[in-house]
Design an enzyme around this catalytic site. Structure first.
Site, short mmCIF file in Angstrom:
data_model
loop_
_atom_site.label_atom_id
_atom_site.label_comp_id
_atom_site.label_asym_id
_atom_site.label_seq_id
_atom_site.Cartn_x
_atom_site.Cartn_y
_atom_site.Cartn_z
N THR A 139 -58.35 16.68 -7.19
CA THR A 139 -57.68 15.09 -6.04
C THR A 139 -59.12 14.50 -5.28
OG1 THR A 139 -55.70 16.15 -5.88
CG2 THR A 139 -55.66 14.07 -5.30
N ASP B 285 -57.66 9.39 -7.60
CA ASP B 285 -58.53 9.70 -8.40
C ASP B 285 -57.18 9.84 -9.56
OD1 ASP B 285 -59.06 12.50 -8.85
OD2 ASP B 285 -57.41 12.13 -7.48
N ASP C 288 -67.07 15.31 -6.43
CA ASP C 288 -66.00 17.13 -6.20
C ASP C 288 -66.00 16.89 -7.68
OD1 ASP C 288 -62.28 16.97 -5.83
OD2 ASP C 288 -64.11 18.65 -4.98
N SER D 231 -58.70 17.66 -2.70
CA SER D 231 -60.76 18.34 -2.51
C SER D 231 -61.49 17.95 -2.42
CB SER D 231 -60.51 19.83 -4.01
OG SER D 231 -60.99 18.06 -5.30
N GLY E 217 -52.45 18.73 -4.65
CA GLY E 217 -51.96 20.11 -4.28
C GLY E 217 -51.00 19.95 -5.90
N ARG F 271 -57.16 12.74 -12.21
CA ARG F 271 -57.59 14.13 -12.69
C ARG F 271 -56.57 15.17 -12.68
NH1 ARG F 271 -63.97 16.48 -13.06
NH2 ARG F 271 -63.19 15.25 -14.68
N LYS G 161 -51.02 10.06 -9.89
CA LYS G 161 -50.58 10.62 -8.51
C LYS G 161 -50.23 9.73 -7.13
CE LYS G 161 -54.63 13.06 -9.71
NZ LYS G 161 -55.93 13.82 -8.91
N SER H 292 -62.19 16.25 -8.73
CA SER H 292 -61.11 14.71 -8.75
C SER H 292 -62.29 14.13 -10.37
CB SER H 292 -61.79 14.37 -7.46
OG SER H 292 -61.46 14.63 -5.99
#
Lengths: 192, 273
Positions: free
Chosen positions: B33, B49, B198, B161, B79, B51, B65, B201
């Site tokens: 995330t 995002d 990242d 992240s 998380g 994923r 999300k 994500s």
């Protein structure tokens, strides 16, 4: 995997303890009602326990609501049951496939061991061979497949992935669910 | 049936399975995330995002999300996916009951207190890092909530992240005098930066713009990342009958009996007698 107003679930039938095969006919895909199929992989004892637990809950639901549960509601029920054991979970990965509503729109749901749901439109995979399965399904999946073609695609995906996984195999079963009923076919697989 | 709360029945068995029998536990779905929130002149913009990962595999390439807590209070979660879903769901229903019993529309600060108290009770074992934003009658608010229960109130926030990548964009572009379009574009850029830089994500960008008594949800506002450019044109065709079958069983759905003119026939029979 979802097709045009139909869904299919396929699974192998090997039951083993690490590298030793114990049974060749363990069924892990269960019919909840005419519109919902439910499959689980993981720890066998948890599969059996949850099978009985959901059978009990569905019987109660049918008696109280006087109707059949819809696949989406059943999926939420599964997620809630799994999350209640958040600290001390059941070691299973469930898959729910069904036909939703009057239009018989295909419904797919996969959750992780603590009930985090995802609702993809194409396919869901679970088990020891899930990484191979994901690759082969991603390649062969097409949109709007008729039941016959869906059966072929699902079978070939399962057979391909199972051949690459030492812990799966020894027989497989494919259920195709359409508005007219469920067709169950057993496939010939390698017995190693 | 069991009472409410978590059930710890299987905890002992699981500990023994993992330690003594070396059981390979199935992975939980995480939302690696990038989630971002920004306050602007009239309200709050939340972005995320899409994923969800299970180890190194993408479990869901297009998950949601940004969760609804109440009509004008929304929350983005990072998380463990099950934890963020269920925590926001539980606090949403507690807030609804509270607002019905008090007869007042809910405040962002109430949602914040409910969430932080809930998470602190579990000392971080419920792994949910949240960006809570909303507009109530006191104005726009934006808060960040860590899994252990600590909170911060800031004009711009990034978590997950991809938070470092997103924060770099926010620090460069944020100004306290931003309007709605500037804020939307800033959040969009921040999420895109997380998606590109990242590994946890990815997918599409979701945006949620909350103003006084208005909420707009832009699901998948940017899908440039999820279109496969080099896809094989001709699909594989499997001929019917290419798979060898051992047994075949067909279960046809029982047709429902149609009862037509039941009452009329019954009355006619009575008359004849």
């Amino acid at each position: 995997m979802a097709g045009k107003n139909c869904v299919a679930i396929a699974g192998d039938t090997r039951f083993g303890v690490r590298n030793q095969t114990v049974a060749l006919d363990s069924n892990r895909i269960f019919k909840i009602n005419n519109r919902t199929l439910f499959g689980m992989t993981g720890l066998n004892t948890d599969i059996l326990t949850l099978r009985e637990s959901f059978k009990f809950q569905m019987n109660l639901y049918n008696l109280e609501e006087e109707r059949e549960i819809s696949p989406k509601t059943f999926a939420h029920n599964v997620a809630q049951t799994l999350y209640s054991k958040r600290f001390g979970p059941y070691f299973i990965t469930p898959i729910i496939a069904g036909l939703e509503g009057e239009d018989y729109t295909p419904f797919l749901c996969a959750t992780d061991l603590i009930g985090a749901m995802e609702f993809p439109k194409s396919f869901v995979v679970a088990g020891t061979g899930e990484e191979s399965l994901m690759g082969v399904c991603e390649t062969f999946y097409k949109e709007n497949m008729e039941p016959d073609e869906l059966f072929e695609v699902v079978s070939q995906c399962l057979l391909a992935a199972v051949d690459r996984d030492a812990l799966s195999g020894w027989g497989s079963v494919v259920h195709v669910l359409t508005k007219d009923g469920i067709t169950t076919k057993r496939l010939r697989t390698r017995k190693d | 049936m069991q009472k409410g709360g978590f059930n710890f029945d299987l905890y002992q068995r699981n500990v023994e399975l993992i330690e003594k029998n070396n059981y390979k536990v199935p992975k939980t779905t995480k939302t690696g995330t990038t989630i971002v929130g920004v306050v602007f002149s009239d309200g709050v913009v939340l972005g995320a995002d899409t994923r969800a990962t299970s180890g190194p595999i993408v479990a869901d390439p297009n998950c949601e999300k940004i969760h609804r807590i109440s009509d004008y209070i929304w929350c983005a979660g990072a998380g463990t996916a099950a934890d963020t879903e269920n925590t926001t769901g539980m606090i949403s229903l507690q807030l609804e009951l509270l607002s019905l019993s008090t007869g007042r529309s809910p405040r962002v600060r109430t949602a914040l207190t409910l969430l932080k108290n809930f998470l602190f009770r579990y000392h971080g074992y419920i792994s949910a890092a949240l960006v809570l934003g909303g507009v109530d009658f006191t104005g726009p608010h934006l808060h960040m909530i860590h899994p252990h229960g600590s909170t911060s109130t800031l004009p711009y926030i990034s978590m997950g992240s991809g938070s470092l990548a997103a924060m770099a964009v926010l620090e460069t572009g944020y100004s306290s005098k931003m309007g709605e379009e500037d804020a939307k574009s800033l959040v969009h850029q921040a999420i895109l930066s997380g998606i590109l830089n990242d590994l946890g994500s990815g997918g599409n960008v979701d945006l949620c713009v909350i103003k006084h008594k208005s909420m707009e949800f832009f699901r998948n506002i940017d899908t440039t990342n999820s279109k496969r450019k080099f896809r094989k044109k001709l699909p594989y065709m499997f001929k019917s009958g290419s798979t060898k079958i051992l047994e075949k069983e067909i279960e046809e759905k029982m047709r429902k009996m149609e009862i037509v003119n039941e009452k009329e026939n019954a009355i006619e029979e009575l008359e004849e007698l």
